[in-house]
Enzyme design. Structure first.
Site, short mmCIF file in Angstrom:
data_model
loop_
_atom_site.label_atom_id
_atom_site.label_comp_id
_atom_site.label_asym_id
_atom_site.label_seq_id
_atom_site.Cartn_x
_atom_site.Cartn_y
_atom_site.Cartn_z
N HIS A 116 0.85 -1.20 0.00
CA HIS A 116 0.00 0.00 0.00
C HIS A 116 0.88 1.24 0.00
CE1 HIS A 116 -2.96 2.94 0.81
NE2 HIS A 116 -2.62 3.15 2.07
N HIS A 172 0.71 5.83 -0.93
CA HIS A 172 0.01 7.02 -1.40
C HIS A 172 0.88 7.71 -2.45
CE1 HIS A 172 -1.77 7.19 2.97
NE2 HIS A 172 -2.35 6.26 2.23
N ASP A 214 1.74 -4.43 -20.83
CA ASP A 214 2.61 -5.52 -20.35
C ASP A 214 2.28 -5.88 -18.90
OD1 ASP A 214 4.03 -5.50 -22.73
OD2 ASP A 214 5.74 -4.37 -21.93
N HIS A 273 -7.94 7.84 -1.78
CA HIS A 273 -7.02 7.27 -0.80
C HIS A 273 -5.65 6.98 -1.42
CE1 HIS A 273 -6.27 3.95 2.45
NE2 HIS A 273 -5.26 4.76 2.29
N TYR A 301 8.38 -13.04 -21.95
CA TYR A 301 9.42 -12.06 -21.67
C TYR A 301 10.30 -12.49 -20.50
CZ TYR A 301 11.37 -7.57 -20.16
OH TYR A 301 12.22 -6.56 -19.76
ZN ZN Z 1 -3.39 4.71 3.13
#
Ligand code: ZN
Length: 226
Positions: free
Chosen positions: A97, A99, A122, A162, A216
């Protein structure tokens, strides 16, 4: 199992350095986790610890309900979202995760990133989808991630208002998806500022995705004489 967890603590700690290396995070935001294969456990970043202080020893181990099992720190505040993904998507071995700025700008606008680049075809097989708005704390973010990515080619979702969540067969693959998502989001933004990006034919996107995912890279080479 303790040796397996020790190795994963090392891996997850080291992968956090990729988030800072590629400028995907500010202060203590962002996190990487890895499933402990064969066990209902995951290794994840501790909450609120500076990236400079992240080591194998500071990583924490949680069960797949997000409950701390081993570690000296509280787990990341995003642990519930990671745990939900591992519970519902058994093929996922890593979750990331961030930002990161450009991808999160698309999330702020509530827009998927359309596929106008071969590199995006790709890696993501088409658009990078927008997911729903969800408040942190319970399973809502996890549910939004799974609802958007289940059956989708993209390993990245832009959670509205978010930021980015990515999945992979392992934590390294999820980190790569986070790096490539930001790269694509940046170029897509620049293209928009220059003019109107040119659409790609779906057949070309499909062909690029198939080649990159299946052909690839370094293929195993048969030993001489075999
Ligand atoms: Zn967050």
């Amino acid at each position: 199992m303790s040796r397996q967890i020790g190795a994963l603590r090392e891996t997850v700690a080291r992968l956090h350095a990729e988030l800072t290396r590629y400028n995907l995070v500010a202060w203590t935001s962002g996190n990487v986790s890895a499933r402990v294969p064969g066990h209902d456990l995951m290794v994840i970043k501790p909450s609120g610890v500076s990236y400079d202080d992240l080591t194998a020893a500071t990583m924490v181990v949680c069960d797949l309900d997000g409950v701390l099992v081993e570690g000296d720190f509280a787990p990341s505040s995003d642990t519930a979202a990671h745990a939900y993904v591992y519970r519902v998507m058994p093929e996922v071995g890593g979750v990331v995760h961030t930002h990161s700025s450009y991808a999160t700008a698309w999330a702020a606008c509530g827009e998927s990133i359309p596929c106008h680049l071969t590199a995006q075809a790709d890696e993501f097989g088409g658009e990078i989808p927008i997911g729903p708005f969800a408040l942190i704390g319970g399973d809502d973010i996890g549910k939004g991630i799974v609802a958007t990515l289940a059956g989708h080619r993209s390993p990245a979702v832009l959670m509205r208002n978010h930021g980015v969540f990515t999945i992979g067969r392992d934590a390294r693959a999820a980190v790569k998806a986070a790096v490539m998502c930001e790269d694509v989001a940046r170029t897509a933004h620049l293209a928009r500022t220059l003019g109107q990006p040119v659409p790609m034919a779906q057949a070309d996107i499909d062909a690029l995705y198939d080649r990159y995912q299946n052909v690839y890279g370094q293929q195993p080479v048969a030993p001489v004489g075999s």
